[in-house]
Design an enzyme around this catalytic site. Structure first.
Site, mmCIF file in Angstrom:
data_model
loop_
_atom_site.group_PDB
_atom_site.id
_atom_site.type_symbol
_atom_site.label_atom_id
_atom_site.label_comp_id
_atom_site.label_asym_id
_atom_site.label_seq_id
_atom_site.Cartn_x
_atom_site.Cartn_y
_atom_site.Cartn_z
ATOM 1 C CG ASP A 64 38.673 15.710 -15.906
ATOM 2 O OD1 ASP A 64 38.132 16.894 -16.220
ATOM 3 O OD2 ASP A 64 38.377 15.114 -15.011
ATOM 4 C CG HIS A 81 40.060 11.385 -19.258
ATOM 5 N ND1 HIS A 81 39.176 10.658 -19.004
ATOM 6 C CD2 HIS A 81 40.435 11.913 -17.987
ATOM 7 C CE1 HIS A 81 38.719 10.621 -18.006
ATOM 8 N NE2 HIS A 81 39.685 11.330 -17.033
#
Length: 279
Positions: A77, A222
Site C-alpha cells: 500500500d 507498505h
C-alpha cells in the site's frame, strides 16, 4: 427482457432492521427502557465496524482468498515511492514473486516510471484513493468518489483499469459501497498484517507476519518511506531485511505466494485505452 437484479441488503442493513424489530418487541413487553438496548447495541456496532477491516458490515469486502491450498498473496500500500518501490521490485523479481500494489493517484502521477515498471514486471495495481486522506471516510460521498475517479484516470493513462479498491487503513463506511458500485470496483482489504503503521514500525515485521499467516491470507505490507527522523539508509536496510525474511519464511513454511487475482478467483485490473483515461 430480464428484470435488473435487486441489490441484496448488507450485513449492516439487516442488523439495523433486526435491531429495530427487537426494540419494538422489547417496548411492547417491557417498555421504553428495555427497547433502548438493541438500538444502542446497533449504534455501537456501527461505530466499531468501520475499523474491522475483514468484516463485511457496510459492503462486501474481500479479505481472504477462496482458493484451496497452502498459498497467500502479497499486497503493498501507499506507493509508489521513488526510494522504496524500486528496491521492493528488485527483491520481488529475485524471488520470482508477483504482488499487487494499491497505489495512490498522487504518487502514481508523480512517478509514472514506477507504475510502468510495476506493470512491466507482471505485478497488478489497485486503487488506494488519490491523496490517502486518513479522514476520507468522514467526508462527503462526492469527495470520496472524486478521489477514486481521479486515481482511475491517472492509471488509465498507463493502459489499465483497476477493478479493486482498498480504502486507507482498510476503514469502510456506509457511503463506500454505493460509490464502488457506481465506479465499478470491489473492496479488497487484507487478513494478515504486522501493524507497521505505514513502515513506521518495521522492527520485527517479518516475525509478526510469519507468526500470524495462514493459507488464503492477503498480506498487507507498505512500499512507502515513512516521514520519520530515521535516515534513509537505516530505514531501507531494516525494511528490506524484514521483507526478505518474510519471503524466506514463507518458503520455509512451504507457503506459495500467488497473484491476488488467482487467490481470490477474480481479476484485479483490466486493460484500458490510455487515450480514454477517464470515467
Amino acid at each position: 427482457m430480464k428484470n435488473p437484479a435487486k441489490r441484496s441488503l448488507t450485513t449492516g442493513e439487516r442488523t439495523g432492521i433486526g435491531a429495530f424489530i427487537l426494540a419494538g418487541f422489547f417496548f411492547v413487553l417491557w417498555g421504553t427502557v428495555w427497547s433502548i438496548f438493541p438500538l444502542a447495541g446497533f449504534v455501537l456496532l456501527c461505530l466499531v465496524a468501520p475499523f474491522a477491516t475483514g468484516y463485511s458490515f457496510f459492503l462486501p469486502v474481500i479479505c481472504r482468498g477462496a482458493r484451496k491450498g497452502i498459498c497467500v498473496s502479497l499486497s503493498f500500500d501507499d506507493g509508489p515511492d521513488k526510494v522504496t518501490t524500486p528496491l521492493v521490485l528488485d527483491i520481488l523479481r529475485s524471488y520470482q514473486v508477483k504482488a499487487t500494489f494499491f497505489v495512490t493517484g498522487e504518487n502514481a502521477r508523480s512517478h509514472p516510471d514506477l507504475i510502468a515498471r510495476i506493470l512491466a514486471q507482471g505485478h497488478t495495481i489497485g486503487n488506494h484513493t488519490y491523496s490517502h486522506d486518513p479522514l476520507i471516510m468522514l467526508k462527503s460521498r462526492r469527495h470520496l468518489k472524486d478521489e477514486i475517479i481521479k486515481t482511475q484516470e491517472v492509471l488509465g493513462g498507463h493502459g489499465i483499469r483497476p477493478l479493486v479498491f482498498r480504502p486507507p487503513a482498510g476503514i469502510t463506511n456506509p457511503k463506500l459501497g454505493p460509490v464502488l458500485a457506481e465506479v465499478g470496483l470491489k473492496a479488497v482489504n487484507f487478513s494478515c498484517r504486522a501493524m507497521d503503521r505505514g513502515n513506521r514500525r518495521i522492527s520485527g515485521l517479518a516475525s509478526k507476519i510469519l507468526g500470524r499467516v495462514r493459507p488464503g491470507d492477503i498480506i498487507l505490507l507498505h512500499d512507502s518511506k515513512p516521514l520519520t527522523e530515521m535516515p534513509d539508509n537505516q530505514f531501507l536496510s531494516g525494511f528490506l531485511t524484514e521483507l526478505e525474511r518474510v519471503l524466506k519464511g514463507l518458503e520455509s513454511q512451504n507457503i506459495s505466494v500467488m497473484p491476488l487475482a488467482e487467490l481470490i478467483g477474480q481479476p484485479v485490473m483490466e486493460e484500458a485505452d490510455p487515450n480514454e483515461a477517464s470515467l
